[in-house]
Scaffold this active site. Structure first.
Site, mmCIF file in Angstrom:
data_model
loop_
_atom_site.group_PDB
_atom_site.id
_atom_site.type_symbol
_atom_site.label_atom_id
_atom_site.label_comp_id
_atom_site.label_asym_id
_atom_site.label_seq_id
_atom_site.Cartn_x
_atom_site.Cartn_y
_atom_site.Cartn_z
ATOM 1 N N SER A 189 28.634 56.952 46.398
ATOM 2 C CA SER A 189 27.446 57.578 44.994
ATOM 3 C C SER A 189 26.306 56.900 44.601
ATOM 4 C CB SER A 189 28.690 57.626 44.476
ATOM 5 O OG SER A 189 29.162 56.569 43.334
ATOM 6 N N SER A 205 33.333 42.626 50.782
ATOM 7 C CA SER A 205 33.607 41.758 49.506
ATOM 8 C C SER A 205 32.843 41.092 48.841
ATOM 9 C CB SER A 205 34.212 40.596 50.152
ATOM 10 O OG SER A 205 35.001 39.524 49.367
ATOM 11 N N TYR A 223 38.301 40.027 39.261
ATOM 12 C CA TYR A 223 37.776 40.540 40.697
ATOM 13 C C TYR A 223 37.800 39.660 41.555
ATOM 14 C CZ TYR A 223 33.520 41.641 42.619
ATOM 15 O OH TYR A 223 32.216 42.443 43.922
ATOM 16 N N LYS A 236 38.929 40.503 45.367
ATOM 17 C CA LYS A 236 38.284 40.071 46.783
ATOM 18 C C LYS A 236 39.312 38.991 47.778
ATOM 19 C CE LYS A 236 34.805 43.108 45.992
ATOM 20 N NZ LYS A 236 35.171 44.668 46.929
#
Length: 288
Positions: A20, A140, A154, A158
């Protein structure tokens, strides 16, 4: 750019998630321009209409929905016969002190950033094994190698993606399949504005402020620290170039960092823990 794909008589096919905006959109555009058959996906098809107008195939895909994944992968295999590359790009950043982030928010973060790629990998691998060819590219972050205060959730997602990629790379090598981790640093995308919403103390319940970490919230108001147009940031197109290169290479590297800052940042993992902790402590004292 690797010449591996240039001049190939058989057009290659790539499935890209999270198209997007940002890296996903730039990657779909670059692969399309390079002559690949591109299946660009997003949760909201209206967000990727212009990619369709440019020649990409479009599909609605939510990486947390197994039915979506099966439907899209089956559609591609029926139409193209193979998936030559998978780009697991869809993701977002849940930031905030570990204590303040709700467990539900942690689950949502891993559902998109870890379980999502895992679902896609499981869906495409049987066909790649059959062809004894393919490249899986997991997008990543430098935060997948080096974490920081306020980034534990977060980074945790990752770190998990990178560990999964390292195991997978050695599991599927005998089938002629490559697995590559792309580790951008700051990228000039909407990621930074999304970070601001994720650490908003008045958000929809993802954060339950304990009152103990006000300095971190103040620090994250400058979202250039984790994204945006700060020094050393790169464009989405720069990241897309590396993604196309590794998808086209005969023997791609296990990891690639787009840009000088990204390459320098991952080296910080070699610093002694006491030195990194001292740097974070000094930063905390500076902003308090």
């Amino acid at each position: 750019m690797s010449p591996a794909h240039t001049g190939c008589s058989v057009q290659k096919t790539v499935l890209i998630t999270g198209c997007s905006s940002g890296i996903g959109r730039a990657t779909a555009t670059l692969f399309n321009d390079a002559g690949w058959t591109v299946y660009a996906t997003a949760r909201n098809p209206a967000d990727i209409e212009t990619l369709g107008e440019a020649g990409c195939e479009l599909a609605t895909l939510d990486v947390t929905d197994p039915d979506d994944i099966d439907r899209v992968v089956d559609r591609i295999l029926d139409a193209e016969g193979a998936i030559d590359a998978l780009v697991n790009n869809a993701g977002y950043g849940q930031f905030g002190p570990v204590e303040d982030v709700t467990t539900a928010a942690v689950h949502d973060q891993f559902d998109v950033n870890v379980y999502g790629p895992h679902r896609l990998i499981r869906a495409v691998l049987p066909a790649m094994r059959r062809e004894r060819d393919g490249t899986i590219i997991n997008v990543s972050s430098t935060a997948g190698r080096v974490t920081f205060p306020g980034g534990g959730i977060y980074s945790g997602s990752k770190f998990a993606l990178e560990a999964m990629s390292d195991a997978l790379r050695n599991e599927v090598r005998e089938f002629g399949i490559d697995v590559v981790v792309v580790q951008p640093g700051p990228v000039s995308t909407k990621f930074a504005s999304r970070v601001a919403s994720e650490v908003d103390r008045e958000n929809d319940g993802r954060i339950e402020p304990s009152g103990a970490y006000d300095y971190l919230y103040d620090l994250f108001e400058d979202t250039q620290l984790v994204g945006g147009d700060g020094p050393g940031s790169v464009s989405p197109e720069r990241v897309a170039e590396d993604i196309l290169n590794v998808a086209s290479a005969t023997k791609p590297p296990a990891r690639v960092q787009p840009g000088t800052l990204a390459r320098a940042t991952v080296l910080a993992r070699h610093l002694p823990d006491t030195l990194r902790d001292g740097l974070y402590d000094a930063l905390g004292k500076f902003v308090r």
